[in-house]
Scaffold this motif. Structure first.
Motif, PDB file in Angstrom:
ATOM      1  N   LEU A  31       0.709  -1.180   0.156  1.00  0.00           N
ATOM      2  CA  LEU A  31       0.022  -0.154  -0.092  1.00  0.00           C
ATOM      3  C   LEU A  31       0.790   1.290   0.025  1.00  0.00           C
ATOM      4  O   LEU A  31       0.485   2.255  -0.588  1.00  0.00           O
ATOM      5  CB  LEU A  31      -0.980   0.066   1.117  1.00  0.00           C
ATOM      6  N   GLU A  32       2.015   1.226   0.684  1.00  0.00           N
ATOM      7  CA  GLU A  32       2.939   2.363   0.719  1.00  0.00           C
ATOM      8  C   GLU A  32       3.409   2.605  -0.515  1.00  0.00           C
ATOM      9  O   GLU A  32       3.869   3.744  -1.048  1.00  0.00           O
ATOM     10  CB  GLU A  32       3.851   2.059   1.878  1.00  0.00           C
ATOM     11  N   VAL A  33       3.960   1.243  -1.255  1.00  0.00           N
ATOM     12  CA  VAL A  33       4.495   1.656  -2.502  1.00  0.00           C
ATOM     13  C   VAL A  33       3.390   2.177  -3.560  1.00  0.00           C
ATOM     14  O   VAL A  33       3.760   3.182  -4.374  1.00  0.00           O
ATOM     15  CB  VAL A  33       4.845   0.072  -3.151  1.00  0.00           C
ATOM     16  N   VAL A  34       2.122   1.733  -3.267  1.00  0.00           N
ATOM     17  CA  VAL A  34       1.157   2.240  -4.361  1.00  0.00           C
ATOM     18  C   VAL A  34       0.967   3.875  -3.816  1.00  0.00           C
ATOM     19  O   VAL A  34       0.729   4.864  -4.663  1.00  0.00           O
ATOM     20  CB  VAL A  34      -0.161   1.687  -4.126  1.00  0.00           C
ATOM     21  N   ASP A  35       0.924   4.214  -2.461  1.00  0.00           N
ATOM     22  CA  ASP A  35       0.760   5.452  -2.143  1.00  0.00           C
ATOM     23  C   ASP A  35       1.791   6.579  -2.676  1.00  0.00           C
ATOM     24  O   ASP A  35       1.534   7.594  -3.182  1.00  0.00           O
ATOM     25  CB  ASP A  35       0.951   5.649  -0.608  1.00  0.00           C
ATOM     26  N   VAL A  36       3.211   5.997  -2.721  1.00  0.00           N
ATOM     27  CA  VAL A  36       4.313   6.904  -3.173  1.00  0.00           C
ATOM     28  C   VAL A  36       4.138   7.107  -4.656  1.00  0.00           C
ATOM     29  O   VAL A  36       4.262   7.950  -5.272  1.00  0.00           O
ATOM     30  CB  VAL A  36       5.651   6.224  -3.073  1.00  0.00           C
ATOM     31  N   THR A  38       1.483   6.924  -6.627  1.00  0.00           N
ATOM     32  CA  THR A  38       0.318   7.795  -6.858  1.00  0.00           C
ATOM     33  C   THR A  38       0.545   9.174  -6.371  1.00  0.00           C
ATOM     34  O   THR A  38      -0.495   9.793  -6.411  1.00  0.00           O
ATOM     35  CB  THR A  38      -0.990   7.309  -6.756  1.00  0.00           C
ATOM     36  N   GLY A  39       1.491   9.696  -5.940  1.00  0.00           N
ATOM     37  CA  GLY A  39       1.855  10.876  -5.323  1.00  0.00           C
ATOM     38  C   GLY A  39       1.341  11.242  -4.168  1.00  0.00           C
ATOM     39  O   GLY A  39       0.275  12.131  -3.723  1.00  0.00           O
ATOM     40  N   HIS A  40       1.317  10.218  -3.050  1.00  0.00           N
ATOM     41  CA  HIS A  40       0.506  10.005  -1.857  1.00  0.00           C
ATOM     42  C   HIS A  40      -0.783  10.391  -1.991  1.00  0.00           C
ATOM     43  O   HIS A  40      -1.655  11.050  -1.031  1.00  0.00           O
ATOM     44  CB  HIS A  40       1.262  11.086  -0.836  1.00  0.00           C
ATOM     45  N   ALA A  41      -1.828   9.615  -2.909  1.00  0.00           N
ATOM     46  CA  ALA A  41      -2.957   9.776  -2.909  1.00  0.00           C
ATOM     47  C   ALA A  41      -3.586   8.969  -1.857  1.00  0.00           C
ATOM     48  O   ALA A  41      -4.848   9.348  -1.489  1.00  0.00           O
ATOM     49  CB  ALA A  41      -3.465   9.171  -4.326  1.00  0.00           C
ATOM     50  N   LEU A  42      -3.033   7.947  -1.253  1.00  0.00           N
ATOM     51  CA  LEU A  42      -3.769   7.248  -0.275  1.00  0.00           C
ATOM     52  C   LEU A  42      -3.798   8.014   1.186  1.00  0.00           C
ATOM     53  O   LEU A  42      -4.341   7.513   2.002  1.00  0.00           O
ATOM     54  CB  LEU A  42      -3.106   5.874  -0.155  1.00  0.00           C
ATOM     55  N   ASP A  43      -2.791   9.025   1.299  1.00  0.00           N
ATOM     56  CA  ASP A  43      -2.858   9.673   2.548  1.00  0.00           C
ATOM     57  C   ASP A  43      -4.309  10.334   3.143  1.00  0.00           C
ATOM     58  O   ASP A  43      -4.403  10.687   4.098  1.00  0.00           O
ATOM     59  CB  ASP A  43      -1.792  10.660   2.440  1.00  0.00           C
ATOM     60  N   GLY A  44      -5.074  10.381   2.017  1.00  0.00           N
ATOM     61  CA  GLY A  44      -6.276  11.063   2.450  1.00  0.00           C
ATOM     62  C   GLY A  44      -7.273  10.249   3.026  1.00  0.00           C
ATOM     63  O   GLY A  44      -8.240  10.420   3.639  1.00  0.00           O
ATOM     64  N   PHE A  45      -6.796   8.671   3.145  1.00  0.00           N
ATOM     65  CA  PHE A  45      -7.548   7.895   3.948  1.00  0.00           C
ATOM     66  C   PHE A  45      -7.296   7.968   5.437  1.00  0.00           C
ATOM     67  O   PHE A  45      -7.769   7.081   6.288  1.00  0.00           O
ATOM     68  CB  PHE A  45      -7.234   6.256   3.488  1.00  0.00           C
ATOM     69  N   GLY A  46      -6.360   8.758   5.936  1.00  0.00           N
ATOM     70  CA  GLY A  46      -6.195   9.209   7.280  1.00  0.00           C
ATOM     71  C   GLY A  46      -7.396   9.532   7.739  1.00  0.00           C
ATOM     72  O   GLY A  46      -8.295  10.059   6.862  1.00  0.00           O
ATOM     73  N   VAL A  47      -7.496   9.863   9.137  1.00  0.00           N
ATOM     74  CA  VAL A  47      -8.742  10.267   9.888  1.00  0.00           C
ATOM     75  C   VAL A  47      -8.445  11.741   9.991  1.00  0.00           C
ATOM     76  O   VAL A  47      -7.557  12.104  10.921  1.00  0.00           O
ATOM     77  CB  VAL A  47      -8.999   9.548  11.188  1.00  0.00           C
ATOM     78  N   THR A  48      -9.392  12.567   9.598  1.00  0.00           N
ATOM     79  CA  THR A  48      -9.566  14.035  10.025  1.00  0.00           C
ATOM     80  C   THR A  48     -10.489  14.205  10.971  1.00  0.00           C
ATOM     81  O   THR A  48     -11.943  13.741  10.764  1.00  0.00           O
ATOM     82  CB  THR A  48     -10.080  15.087   9.030  1.00  0.00           C
ATOM     83  N   PRO A  49     -10.624  14.517  12.369  1.00  0.00           N
ATOM     84  CA  PRO A  49     -11.578  14.490  13.348  1.00  0.00           C
ATOM     85  C   PRO A  49     -12.602  15.460  13.140  1.00  0.00           C
ATOM     86  O   PRO A  49     -12.601  16.363  12.591  1.00  0.00           O
ATOM     87  CB  PRO A  49     -10.721  15.071  14.490  1.00  0.00           C
ATOM     88  N   ARG A  50     -13.644  14.743  13.562  1.00  0.00           N
ATOM     89  CA  ARG A  50     -15.141  15.419  13.818  1.00  0.00           C
ATOM     90  C   ARG A  50     -15.712  15.749  12.365  1.00  0.00           C
ATOM     91  O   ARG A  50     -16.648  16.463  12.377  1.00  0.00           O
ATOM     92  CB  ARG A  50     -15.090  16.435  14.567  1.00  0.00           C
ATOM     93  N   ASP A  51     -15.322  15.063  11.181  1.00  0.00           N
ATOM     94  CA  ASP A  51     -15.934  15.250  10.054  1.00  0.00           C
ATOM     95  C   ASP A  51     -16.633  14.221   9.935  1.00  0.00           C
ATOM     96  O   ASP A  51     -15.882  12.916   9.681  1.00  0.00           O
ATOM     97  CB  ASP A  51     -14.846  15.582   8.905  1.00  0.00           C
ATOM     98  N   PRO A  52     -17.917  13.988   9.790  1.00  0.00           N
ATOM     99  CA  PRO A  52     -18.849  12.933   9.574  1.00  0.00           C
ATOM    100  C   PRO A  52     -18.282  12.138   8.256  1.00  0.00           C
ATOM    101  O   PRO A  52     -18.460  10.856   8.292  1.00  0.00           O
ATOM    102  CB  PRO A  52     -20.296  13.371   9.468  1.00  0.00           C
ATOM    103  N   SER A  53     -17.893  12.892   7.161  1.00  0.00           N
ATOM    104  CA  SER A  53     -17.469  12.025   6.022  1.00  0.00           C
ATOM    105  C   SER A  53     -16.278  11.199   6.399  1.00  0.00           C
ATOM    106  O   SER A  53     -15.699  10.139   5.541  1.00  0.00           O
ATOM    107  CB  SER A  53     -17.381  13.039   4.882  1.00  0.00           C
ATOM    108  N   GLU A  54     -15.335  11.481   7.473  1.00  0.00           N
ATOM    109  CA  GLU A  54     -14.178  10.801   7.584  1.00  0.00           C
ATOM    110  C   GLU A  54     -14.378   9.439   8.285  1.00  0.00           C
ATOM    111  O   GLU A  54     -13.392   8.692   8.681  1.00  0.00           O
ATOM    112  CB  GLU A  54     -13.396  11.864   8.321  1.00  0.00           C
ATOM    113  N   LEU A  55     -15.657   9.055   8.907  1.00  0.00           N
ATOM    114  CA  LEU A  55     -15.772   8.061   9.462  1.00  0.00           C
ATOM    115  C   LEU A  55     -15.469   6.780   8.872  1.00  0.00           C
ATOM    116  O   LEU A  55     -15.178   5.813   9.282  1.00  0.00           O
ATOM    117  CB  LEU A  55     -17.429   7.970  10.040  1.00  0.00           C
ATOM    118  N   VAL A  56     -15.673   6.810   7.398  1.00  0.00           N
ATOM    119  CA  VAL A  56     -15.316   5.851   6.314  1.00  0.00           C
ATOM    120  C   VAL A  56     -14.085   5.347   6.592  1.00  0.00           C
ATOM    121  O   VAL A  56     -13.560   4.488   6.114  1.00  0.00           O
ATOM    122  CB  VAL A  56     -15.948   6.106   4.979  1.00  0.00           C
TER     123      VAL A  56
END
Length: 204
Positions: A31-36, A38-56
């Protein structure tokens, strides 16, 4: 109904636990190879607090890392602690991991600093540490107690340092919640005592 673990030798359990953890870590590196790539496209799957859309992202965030150095720092403790926790049974191990991952992700979503982005396997690592630390005491198994003491001796200092709120770029909130979730898992998923010798097991 027979015990599904009855036919498993210690060697079988160790082999299964080792294969599972090697596959788990291999997935994280892939997954980290894919992330690098794709220009760190997978970093967006981290959790940003208190945003309902981030629960996924509560579960995926435990599989994403912010660079190879971040992943490398988590690889050895995840391999070792995961292997030790999985020796007692893969089904229970996966339940323990699921509880830690979900509780940790939700906790980060609730209490992490605003506008932060939290990801990585460290919450799971802290949870497995907590699980292994207390499960021997909870189940009153001398070998489990000894394992917990040895694990505390090896990783205790790093765990305490990871809980310090003064560290920058480190989610001490995720570490703390993961640790507490692991302790809770030791109670929720504790094994029942083995039947006394000579006492027949019921079947259905």
């Amino acid at each position: 109904m027979s015990d599904p673990r009855a036919g498993w030798s210690p060697g079988d359990r160790a082999l299964a636990a080792g294969k599972l953890m090697l596959a788990w870590v291999a997935l994280l590196w892939l997954l980290e190879v894919v992330d690098v790539a794709t220009g760190h496209a997978l970093d967006g799957f981290g959790v940003t607090p208190r945003d309902p859309s981030e629960l996924v992202d509560v579960v995926p965030s435990s599989f994403i890392h912010f660079g190879f150095a971040h992943l490398a720092a988590n690889t050895v403790p995840l391999l070792v602690l995961g292997f030790l926790a999985a020796l007692a049974g893969l089904r229970r191990f996966l339940l323990v991991c699921a509880l830690i991952i979900v509780a940790d992700g939700l906790g980060v979503w609730l209490i992490a600093p605003a506008h932060s982005n939290t990801a990585g396997a460290s919450g799971l690592i802290f949870g497995l540490f907590g699980f292994l630390l207390v499960t021997g005491f909870v189940e009153r198994r001398p070998l489990g107690v000894l394992a917990g003491v040895l694990i505390a001796a090896v990783w205790g200092g790093s765990i305490v340092a990871g809980l310090a709120p003064t560290q920058t770029g480190v989610s001490w909130q995720g570490h703390l919640i993961g640790l507490l979730a692991g302790v809770a898992a030791a109670f929720l998923f504790r094994r029942r005592p083995e039947p006394e010798p000579g006492r027949a097991l019921g079947a259905s």
